[in-house]
Design a protein around this motif. Structure first.
Motif, PDB file in Angstrom:
ATOM      1  N   GLU A 263      11.454  -9.635 -54.893  1.00  0.00           N
ATOM      2  CA  GLU A 263      11.921  -8.315 -54.288  1.00  0.00           C
ATOM      3  C   GLU A 263      11.312  -8.498 -52.658  1.00  0.00           C
ATOM      4  OE1 GLU A 263      13.378  -6.029 -55.489  1.00  0.00           O
ATOM      5  OE2 GLU A 263      13.272  -6.053 -57.730  1.00  0.00           O
ATOM      6  N   LEU A 264      11.915  -7.394 -51.881  1.00  0.00           N
ATOM      7  CA  LEU A 264      11.547  -7.110 -50.338  1.00  0.00           C
ATOM      8  C   LEU A 264      10.873  -5.726 -50.429  1.00  0.00           C
ATOM      9  CD1 LEU A 264      14.129  -9.108 -48.446  1.00  0.00           C
ATOM     10  CD2 LEU A 264      11.966  -9.974 -49.487  1.00  0.00           C
ATOM     11  N   ALA A 265      10.106  -5.471 -49.403  1.00  0.00           N
ATOM     12  CA  ALA A 265       9.594  -4.297 -49.332  1.00  0.00           C
ATOM     13  C   ALA A 265       9.151  -4.091 -47.496  1.00  0.00           C
ATOM     14  CB  ALA A 265       8.452  -3.544 -49.863  1.00  0.00           C
ATOM     15  N   MET A 266      10.179  -3.340 -46.750  1.00  0.00           N
ATOM     16  CA  MET A 266       9.787  -3.099 -45.281  1.00  0.00           C
ATOM     17  C   MET A 266       9.228  -2.021 -44.964  1.00  0.00           C
ATOM     18  SD  MET A 266      13.827  -4.375 -44.590  1.00  0.00           S
ATOM     19  CE  MET A 266      14.680  -5.884 -45.270  1.00  0.00           C
ATOM     20  N   ARG A 267       7.816  -2.161 -45.345  1.00  0.00           N
ATOM     21  CA  ARG A 267       6.991  -1.008 -45.115  1.00  0.00           C
ATOM     22  C   ARG A 267       5.680  -1.595 -45.357  1.00  0.00           C
ATOM     23  NH1 ARG A 267       6.229   0.127 -50.317  1.00  0.00           N
ATOM     24  NH2 ARG A 267       8.260   0.107 -51.491  1.00  0.00           N
ATOM     25  N   PRO A 268       4.532  -1.043 -45.024  1.00  0.00           N
ATOM     26  CA  PRO A 268       3.320  -1.190 -45.855  1.00  0.00           C
ATOM     27  C   PRO A 268       3.369  -1.250 -47.350  1.00  0.00           C
ATOM     28  CG  PRO A 268       2.874   0.325 -44.018  1.00  0.00           C
ATOM     29  CD  PRO A 268       4.319   0.277 -44.116  1.00  0.00           C
ATOM     30  N   HIS A 269       2.512  -2.197 -48.172  1.00  0.00           N
ATOM     31  CA  HIS A 269       3.112  -2.108 -49.601  1.00  0.00           C
ATOM     32  C   HIS A 269       1.804  -1.966 -50.409  1.00  0.00           C
ATOM     33  CE1 HIS A 269       4.509  -4.816 -53.069  1.00  0.00           C
ATOM     34  NE2 HIS A 269       5.559  -3.997 -52.959  1.00  0.00           N
ATOM     35  N   ASN A 270       2.008  -1.793 -51.762  1.00  0.00           N
ATOM     36  CA  ASN A 270       1.045  -1.890 -52.520  1.00  0.00           C
ATOM     37  C   ASN A 270       0.132  -3.287 -52.570  1.00  0.00           C
ATOM     38  OD1 ASN A 270       0.563  -0.550 -55.910  1.00  0.00           O
ATOM     39  ND2 ASN A 270      -1.093  -1.030 -54.525  1.00  0.00           N
ATOM     40  N   SER A 271       0.628  -4.295 -52.546  1.00  0.00           N
ATOM     41  CA  SER A 271       0.044  -5.527 -52.378  1.00  0.00           C
ATOM     42  C   SER A 271      -0.778  -5.742 -51.094  1.00  0.00           C
ATOM     43  CB  SER A 271       1.153  -7.125 -52.509  1.00  0.00           C
ATOM     44  OG  SER A 271       1.861  -6.711 -51.167  1.00  0.00           O
ATOM     45  N   GLY A 272      -0.544  -5.117 -50.209  1.00  0.00           N
ATOM     46  CA  GLY A 272      -1.273  -5.017 -48.983  1.00  0.00           C
ATOM     47  C   GLY A 272      -2.565  -4.159 -48.963  1.00  0.00           C
ATOM     48  N   HIS A 273      -2.728  -3.269 -49.724  1.00  0.00           N
ATOM     49  CA  HIS A 273      -3.838  -2.279 -49.684  1.00  0.00           C
ATOM     50  C   HIS A 273      -5.278  -2.840 -49.614  1.00  0.00           C
ATOM     51  CE1 HIS A 273      -0.856   0.768 -50.264  1.00  0.00           C
ATOM     52  NE2 HIS A 273      -1.295   1.008 -51.475  1.00  0.00           N
ATOM     53  N   TRP A 274      -5.507  -4.236 -50.201  1.00  0.00           N
ATOM     54  CA  TRP A 274      -6.866  -4.964 -49.948  1.00  0.00           C
ATOM     55  C   TRP A 274      -7.177  -4.800 -48.533  1.00  0.00           C
ATOM     56  CZ3 TRP A 274      -7.438  -9.022 -47.123  1.00  0.00           C
ATOM     57  CH2 TRP A 274      -6.188  -9.765 -46.803  1.00  0.00           C
ATOM     58  N   SER A 275      -6.230  -5.073 -47.709  1.00  0.00           N
ATOM     59  CA  SER A 275      -6.408  -5.188 -46.203  1.00  0.00           C
ATOM     60  C   SER A 275      -7.047  -4.240 -45.749  1.00  0.00           C
ATOM     61  CB  SER A 275      -5.363  -5.794 -45.519  1.00  0.00           C
ATOM     62  OG  SER A 275      -4.223  -4.695 -45.575  1.00  0.00           O
ATOM     63  N   GLN A 276      -7.138  -3.015 -46.185  1.00  0.00           N
ATOM     64  CA  GLN A 276      -7.685  -1.807 -45.646  1.00  0.00           C
ATOM     65  C   GLN A 276      -9.211  -1.960 -45.377  1.00  0.00           C
ATOM     66  OE1 GLN A 276      -6.104   1.067 -48.485  1.00  0.00           O
ATOM     67  NE2 GLN A 276      -6.020   2.265 -46.883  1.00  0.00           N
ATOM     68  N   ASP A 277      -9.960  -2.888 -46.295  1.00  0.00           N
ATOM     69  CA  ASP A 277     -11.237  -3.065 -46.327  1.00  0.00           C
ATOM     70  C   ASP A 277     -11.631  -4.497 -46.295  1.00  0.00           C
ATOM     71  OD1 ASP A 277     -11.955   0.062 -46.659  1.00  0.00           O
ATOM     72  OD2 ASP A 277     -10.925  -0.489 -48.567  1.00  0.00           O
ATOM     73  N   GLY A 278     -10.339  -5.361 -46.640  1.00  0.00           N
ATOM     74  CA  GLY A 278     -10.946  -6.860 -46.500  1.00  0.00           C
ATOM     75  C   GLY A 278     -10.101  -7.450 -45.592  1.00  0.00           C
ATOM     76  N   ALA A 279      -9.492  -7.037 -44.409  1.00  0.00           N
ATOM     77  CA  ALA A 279      -9.216  -7.895 -43.439  1.00  0.00           C
ATOM     78  C   ALA A 279      -9.643  -7.242 -42.151  1.00  0.00           C
ATOM     79  CB  ALA A 279      -7.487  -8.007 -43.424  1.00  0.00           C
ATOM     80  N   VAL A 280      -9.490  -8.212 -41.187  1.00  0.00           N
ATOM     81  CA  VAL A 280      -9.795  -7.650 -39.589  1.00  0.00           C
ATOM     82  C   VAL A 280      -8.967  -6.519 -39.235  1.00  0.00           C
ATOM     83  CG1 VAL A 280      -9.929  -8.423 -37.328  1.00  0.00           C
ATOM     84  CG2 VAL A 280     -10.702 -10.055 -39.154  1.00  0.00           C
ATOM     85  N   THR A 281      -7.590  -6.598 -39.529  1.00  0.00           N
ATOM     86  CA  THR A 281      -6.801  -5.511 -39.252  1.00  0.00           C
ATOM     87  C   THR A 281      -6.083  -5.317 -40.543  1.00  0.00           C
ATOM     88  OG1 THR A 281      -6.179  -6.643 -37.148  1.00  0.00           O
ATOM     89  CG2 THR A 281      -4.777  -5.076 -37.978  1.00  0.00           C
ATOM     90  N   GLY A 282      -6.114  -4.127 -40.987  1.00  0.00           N
ATOM     91  CA  GLY A 282      -5.434  -3.651 -42.031  1.00  0.00           C
ATOM     92  C   GLY A 282      -3.921  -3.374 -42.069  1.00  0.00           C
ATOM     93  N   GLN A 283      -3.317  -3.243 -42.844  1.00  0.00           N
ATOM     94  CA  GLN A 283      -1.782  -3.470 -43.062  1.00  0.00           C
ATOM     95  C   GLN A 283      -1.045  -2.050 -42.276  1.00  0.00           C
ATOM     96  OE1 GLN A 283       0.876  -3.038 -46.514  1.00  0.00           O
ATOM     97  NE2 GLN A 283      -0.805  -1.935 -47.653  1.00  0.00           N
ATOM     98  N   PHE A 284      -1.910  -0.980 -42.394  1.00  0.00           N
ATOM     99  CA  PHE A 284      -1.465   0.281 -41.928  1.00  0.00           C
ATOM    100  C   PHE A 284      -1.630   0.434 -40.204  1.00  0.00           C
ATOM    101  CE2 PHE A 284      -2.595   1.099 -46.362  1.00  0.00           C
ATOM    102  CZ  PHE A 284      -1.324   1.689 -46.941  1.00  0.00           C
ATOM    103  N   GLU A 285      -2.826  -0.126 -39.814  1.00  0.00           N
ATOM    104  CA  GLU A 285      -2.912  -0.340 -38.454  1.00  0.00           C
ATOM    105  C   GLU A 285      -1.902  -1.360 -37.917  1.00  0.00           C
ATOM    106  OE1 GLU A 285      -6.110  -1.992 -35.378  1.00  0.00           O
ATOM    107  OE2 GLU A 285      -6.569  -1.328 -37.000  1.00  0.00           O
ATOM    108  N   GLN A 286      -1.944  -2.529 -38.688  1.00  0.00           N
ATOM    109  CA  GLN A 286      -0.622  -3.504 -38.229  1.00  0.00           C
ATOM    110  C   GLN A 286       0.854  -2.951 -38.161  1.00  0.00           C
ATOM    111  OE1 GLN A 286      -1.576  -6.249 -36.723  1.00  0.00           O
ATOM    112  NE2 GLN A 286      -1.558  -7.877 -37.984  1.00  0.00           N
ATOM    113  N   HIS A 287       1.049  -2.377 -39.043  1.00  0.00           N
ATOM    114  CA  HIS A 287       2.397  -1.489 -38.950  1.00  0.00           C
ATOM    115  C   HIS A 287       2.716  -0.721 -37.608  1.00  0.00           C
ATOM    116  CE1 HIS A 287       6.225  -0.189 -40.832  1.00  0.00           C
ATOM    117  NE2 HIS A 287       5.937   1.003 -40.581  1.00  0.00           N
ATOM    118  N   LEU A 288       1.674   0.226 -37.465  1.00  0.00           N
ATOM    119  CA  LEU A 288       1.792   0.888 -36.396  1.00  0.00           C
ATOM    120  C   LEU A 288       1.852   0.297 -35.178  1.00  0.00           C
ATOM    121  CD1 LEU A 288      -0.677   3.655 -37.509  1.00  0.00           C
ATOM    122  CD2 LEU A 288       1.635   3.779 -37.042  1.00  0.00           C
ATOM    123  N   ARG A 289       1.216  -0.838 -35.014  1.00  0.00           N
ATOM    124  CA  ARG A 289       0.994  -1.786 -33.958  1.00  0.00           C
ATOM    125  C   ARG A 289       2.332  -2.666 -33.637  1.00  0.00           C
ATOM    126  NH1 ARG A 289      -4.181  -5.549 -32.595  1.00  0.00           N
ATOM    127  NH2 ARG A 289      -5.842  -4.039 -33.063  1.00  0.00           N
TER     128      ARG A 289
END
Length: 375
Positions: A263-289
């Protein structure tokens, strides 16, 4: 003056864009479907995202429109573009997220690996596909399905008779082979309107009853070949479909070590919620950028392992918030994210993130923290 981002849809994905928007100095506004939704704190308008004039009025005072979901009709999206509104992802890309049959055809055109599939409109065609593909198959409604909705595993065309009978003239269902997979993966890519992209590490997802329950980042036992393959697939799809913002590509890793696009999702996605606390740049900030065509952030993990556990259903004897102190006390490194939603069986009402050096310990500790929200 601050850049103004308009988010259509008031769900938890919009809610989780608010904090990084504030940190980036953005003026974030939300068009919520109704009062009291997850992103109510930033809801500057309430109305039907299917109504052109409602969305048009909301878009009038923002610099870019983006989305909490992919359900805004094509005529509304294209009218905004005709009005000169920056829409990311745009209608040409969202077209493929909104219709699974169109998505399958486009992925085939791009040469992407995917399950055997067909468009069917009658019982005979469906039964032929089932018989030709091992006696069982997956039937999907092309539009509107998510989290297991609009999906059935069938051994006979009779098991989808109600869907076939309800088809309008010219309409079809999607049928796919039932893939013999060893696990499910997800690859996220961010892409800007100017074509810059960043890929996150591939993650492993665990589904329960068609709903994502856990995510491990990065995916365990992911060698260089697998990492390069999934990143190449994600980037090729983002570029081939013209996606702007975050793209999540859900994948099957098969028992014979192939990778197939699910499947595809063109937005932040449940599989990326880990990045909020586990990546240098979380998916929500990245989406806005990405949708603002700002320089993209580093998607690298900040720890060897991050585990995300969804809170599904939530407590019914008291509130989610009442459980937070005990959950936080269970582990000092736990991060709890709530969605402002009322508990309901199977409903995603929040998630827990935990990072660490030992995967088994991180998984166990994360499950202990998340269990505080069970009844």
């Amino acid at each position: 003056m601050s850049l103004r981002v308009g988010i259509v849809g008031g769900g938890q994905l919009a809610r989780m864009m608010i904090a990084p928007a504030v940190e980036l100095g953005l003026d974030v506004r939300v068009l919520a479907e109704e009062p009291g939704m997850s992103a109510a704190i930033a809801a500057t308008a309430t109305g039907d995202y299917r109504d052109l004039e409602t969305v048009r009025a909301f878009a009038r005072d923002v610099d870019v429109i983006t989305f909490d979901h992919e359900h805004v009709p094509q005529d509304v999206l294209r009218a905004l573009g005709d009005d000169g509104v920056a829409v990311h992802p745009g209608p040409d890309a969202l077209f493929y997220a909104q219709d699974k049959l169109r998505m399958r055809a486009k992925l085939a055109e791009l040469g992407m690996p995917q399950p055997e599939w067909a468009a069917v409109s009658d019982a005979a065609a469906l039964q032929t596909f089932i018989d030709d593909n091992g006696g069982r198959a997956v039937v999907k409604t092309p539009r509107g399905g998510y989290d297991g909705k609009g999906v059935r595993v069938v051994a006979s065309a009779d098991e989808a008779a109600d869907w076939l009978d309800a088809l309008e003239p010219g309409a079809e269902l999607l049928v796919e082979e039932l893939v013999d997979f060893s696990r499910e993966l997800a690859q996220q890519v961010a892409r800007t309107p100017s074509g810059a992209f960043r890929a996150y590490p591939v993650v492993e997802t665990v589904q329960r009853d068609g709903v994502c329950a856990e995510v491990i980042a990065p995916a365990p036992r992911a060698g260089e070949r697998l990492r390069e393959m999934t990143e190449r697939i994600g980037v090729a799809i983002a570029q081939g479909l013209g996606v702007t913002g975050m793209l999540a590509v859900e994948l099957f890793e098969t028992t014979d070590e192939r990778v197939l696009v699910n499947e595809l999702a063109m937005r932040p996605h449940n599989s990326g919620h880990w990045s909020q606390d586990g990546a240098v740049t979380g998916q929500f900030e990245q989406h806005l950028r990405a949708v603002l065509d700002l320089p993209l952030g580093d998607p690298a993990p900040t720890a060897p392992w991050t585990v995300m556990i969804n809170i599904l259903g939530g407590p019914v004897s008291d509130t989610l918030e009442a459980r937070i102190p005990a959950a936080l006390a269970a582990h000092p490194g736990a991060k709890v994210h709530t969605y402002g939603k009322a508990p309901r069986p199977g409903r995603k009402v929040g998630h827990v993130n935990l990072v660490g050096d030992d995967l088994d310990i991180v998984v166990g500790d994360a499950r202990v923290v998340a269990a505080h929200f069970d009844d």
